[in-house]
Motif scaffolding. Structure first.
Motif, mmCIF file in Angstrom:
data_model
loop_
_atom_site.group_PDB
_atom_site.id
_atom_site.type_symbol
_atom_site.label_atom_id
_atom_site.label_comp_id
_atom_site.label_asym_id
_atom_site.label_seq_id
_atom_site.Cartn_x
_atom_site.Cartn_y
_atom_site.Cartn_z
ATOM 1 N N SER A 67 10.693 14.446 26.916
ATOM 2 C CA SER A 67 9.241 14.542 26.801
ATOM 3 C C SER A 67 8.546 13.648 27.813
ATOM 4 C CB SER A 67 8.811 14.160 25.379
ATOM 5 O OG SER A 67 7.413 14.150 25.272
ATOM 6 N N LYS A 68 9.017 12.413 27.945
ATOM 7 C CA LYS A 68 8.387 11.458 28.871
ATOM 8 C C LYS A 68 8.332 12.009 30.288
ATOM 9 C CE LYS A 68 9.464 7.110 31.193
ATOM 10 N NZ LYS A 68 8.261 6.290 31.144
ATOM 11 N N SER B 134 2.970 29.645 15.274
ATOM 12 C CA SER B 134 3.283 28.378 15.920
ATOM 13 C C SER B 134 2.960 28.432 17.404
ATOM 14 C CB SER B 134 4.757 28.027 15.710
ATOM 15 O OG SER B 134 5.046 27.873 14.339
ATOM 16 N N VAL B 135 3.267 29.578 18.047
ATOM 17 C CA VAL B 135 3.018 29.727 19.466
ATOM 18 C C VAL B 135 1.527 29.891 19.726
ATOM 19 C CG1 VAL B 135 3.489 31.119 21.496
ATOM 20 C CG2 VAL B 135 5.292 30.730 19.827
ATOM 21 N N LYS B 136 0.841 30.633 18.867
ATOM 22 C CA LYS B 136 -0.587 30.861 19.045
ATOM 23 C C LYS B 136 -1.408 29.606 18.821
ATOM 24 C CE LYS B 136 -1.518 35.751 18.155
ATOM 25 N NZ LYS B 136 -2.193 36.681 17.241
ATOM 26 N N ASN B 137 -0.995 28.774 17.867
ATOM 27 C CA ASN B 137 -1.800 27.624 17.473
ATOM 28 C C ASN B 137 -0.997 26.326 17.570
ATOM 29 O OD1 ASN B 137 -4.158 29.238 16.467
ATOM 30 N ND2 ASN B 137 -2.583 30.016 15.084
ATOM 31 N N PRO B 138 -0.490 26.001 18.753
ATOM 32 C CA PRO B 138 0.331 24.788 18.859
ATOM 33 C C PRO B 138 -0.421 23.530 18.467
ATOM 34 C CG PRO B 138 -0.258 25.639 21.024
ATOM 35 C CD PRO B 138 -0.631 26.681 20.042
ATOM 36 N N ALA B 139 -1.726 23.486 18.755
ATOM 37 C CA ALA B 139 -2.489 22.279 18.426
ATOM 38 C C ALA B 139 -2.496 22.019 16.923
ATOM 39 C CB ALA B 139 -3.922 22.407 18.941
ATOM 40 N N PRO C 28 3.597 24.235 29.142
ATOM 41 C CA PRO C 28 4.242 22.962 29.496
ATOM 42 C C PRO C 28 3.734 21.744 28.725
ATOM 43 C CG PRO C 28 3.888 24.254 31.466
ATOM 44 C CD PRO C 28 3.233 25.018 30.347
ATOM 45 N N ALA C 29 2.418 21.583 28.598
ATOM 46 C CA ALA C 29 1.895 20.405 27.894
ATOM 47 C C ALA C 29 2.244 20.456 26.405
ATOM 48 C CB ALA C 29 0.382 20.300 28.088
ATOM 49 N N ASP C 30 2.172 21.645 25.823
ATOM 50 C CA ASP C 30 2.515 21.784 24.403
ATOM 51 C C ASP C 30 4.007 21.571 24.174
ATOM 52 O OD1 ASP C 30 -0.115 22.330 23.617
ATOM 53 O OD2 ASP C 30 0.108 24.474 24.024
ATOM 54 N N ALA C 31 4.833 22.041 25.110
ATOM 55 C CA ALA C 31 6.275 21.833 24.995
ATOM 56 C C ALA C 31 6.610 20.341 25.045
ATOM 57 C CB ALA C 31 7.005 22.572 26.113
ATOM 58 N N ALA C 32 5.960 19.615 25.974
ATOM 59 C CA ALA C 32 6.184 18.173 26.070
ATOM 60 C C ALA C 32 5.751 17.461 24.795
ATOM 61 C CB ALA C 32 5.428 17.615 27.280
ATOM 62 N N PHE D 79 5.834 14.764 30.711
ATOM 63 C CA PHE D 79 4.464 14.253 30.784
ATOM 64 C C PHE D 79 4.191 13.608 32.148
ATOM 65 C CE2 PHE D 79 4.314 14.108 25.968
ATOM 66 C CZ PHE D 79 3.296 15.038 25.864
ATOM 67 N N ILE D 80 5.182 12.928 32.708
ATOM 68 C CA ILE D 80 5.011 12.347 34.039
ATOM 69 C C ILE D 80 4.755 13.440 35.074
ATOM 70 C CG2 ILE D 80 6.232 11.163 35.914
ATOM 71 C CD1 ILE D 80 7.562 9.419 33.753
ATOM 72 N N GLU D 81 5.517 14.523 34.991
ATOM 73 C CA GLU D 81 5.315 15.646 35.912
ATOM 74 C C GLU D 81 3.924 16.261 35.738
ATOM 75 O OE1 GLU D 81 8.431 18.468 35.388
ATOM 76 O OE2 GLU D 81 9.995 17.155 36.202
ATOM 77 N N LEU D 82 3.422 16.236 34.514
ATOM 78 C CA LEU D 82 2.094 16.789 34.233
ATOM 79 C C LEU D 82 0.979 15.786 34.542
ATOM 80 C CD1 LEU D 82 2.976 18.489 30.826
ATOM 81 C CD2 LEU D 82 2.292 19.696 32.914
#
Length: 270
Positions: free
Chosen positions: A90-91, A8-13, A53-57, A94-97
């Motif tokens: 999540s929102k 899961s961590v290796k392939n979040p996409a 960070p992007a995957d966590a969001a 994403f705003i921070e990113l």
């Protein structure tokens, strides 16, 4: 809580796409099971600490959306509040990113969560927030917002607004949205037409919705469409077609072991 599974961590996409695909075809339980390693207790937030960070969001977005659908289907009272909390978290990530399109997707899913809890004024506010993001009309995220807009319009009996919306977006929806969104939009327009007494036009929308939900693979929504078709065929005195539709609806509800909706379909049959 268990630590995230290595794959899961290796392939979040891959995991995130699987979650999205399962949600869009109504396999909510399978989607929850897919990430049980990071979300063992679905009454609490998932553990996204091992993700970038992007995957966590994105994971929080997918979990927030998923628990909203899953909880609504299973009638879990606390699920919509958790959905709102996860989507809000999540929102702001994403705003921070600086990923405004994803923040708009969170807003749209928040509107849906507020619709489920009967807070229609708040649902309208979140939809306006989603629309404040500058996106092309053909963008799938923008089209998702329009589909949820049609749902909120329906709940507020703004039927004429839905017909105007249909004339505005139908071409882009057919070209750029998936079968789930097209089918859902057709249902909302069909119900608007039905409530306006335009039964023949409503029938056409529900027949189109059936076509799209046969493609989307969303069995719950397909059976619900068949139930509505049965009622419309009955109003048109096309009784043979009405029986075919309601029998199909009941068979699907039996197959997916949805006793509540099976009962509704049997009422329609009677």
């Amino acid at each position: 809580m268990k630590s995230p599974h290595t794959n899961s961590v290796k392939n979040p996409a891959i995991v995130l796409k699987n979650l999205f695909d399962l949600e869009r075809c109504g396999k909510y339980g399978e989607a929850v099971a897919e990430i049980s390693d990071i979300w063992e207790d679905t009454s609490q937030p998932p553990d996204v600490s091992a993700f970038e960070p992007a995957d966590a969001a994105e994971m929080l977005l997918r979990c927030g959306s998923l628990i909203g659908f899953y909880g609504h289907n299973k009638q879990i009272r606390e699920a919509q509040q958790l959905s709102k909390d996860l989507l809000t978290d999540s929102k702001y990530r994403f705003i921070e990113l600086g990923i405004s399109e994803k923040a708009a997707e969170c807003d749209t899913s928040l509107a849906l969560a507020y619709w489920r809890s009967g807070e229609l004024l708040d649902a309208d506010i979140w939809l306006e927030e989603a629309m404040s993001c500058d996106l092309p009309q053909s963008n799938p995220t923008r089209l998702y917002t329009y589909v949820i807009r049609s749902l909120i319009n329906l709940a507020n009996r703004r039927y004429h607004d839905n017909l105007k919306l249909a004339s505005l977006i139908e071409t882009d929806l057919r070209m750029h949205a998936d079968s789930f969104l097209n089918g859902s939009f057709c249902v909302n327009i069909g119900l608007s037409l039905k409530n306006m007494g335009k039964m023949s036009d409503a029938l056409g929308q529900f027949e189109l919705a059936r076509f799209y939900h046969e493609k989307s693979g969303h069995r719950i929504y397909l059976a619900t469409v068949e139930n509505n078709l049965a009622q419309l065929y009955k109003s048109e005195r096309r009784f043979e077609r009405a029986h075919e539709c309601i029998d199909h609806a009941t068979a699907i509800f039996v197959e997916i072991e949805d006793k509540t909706r099976e009962g509704f379909s049997l009422d329609t049959k009677a």
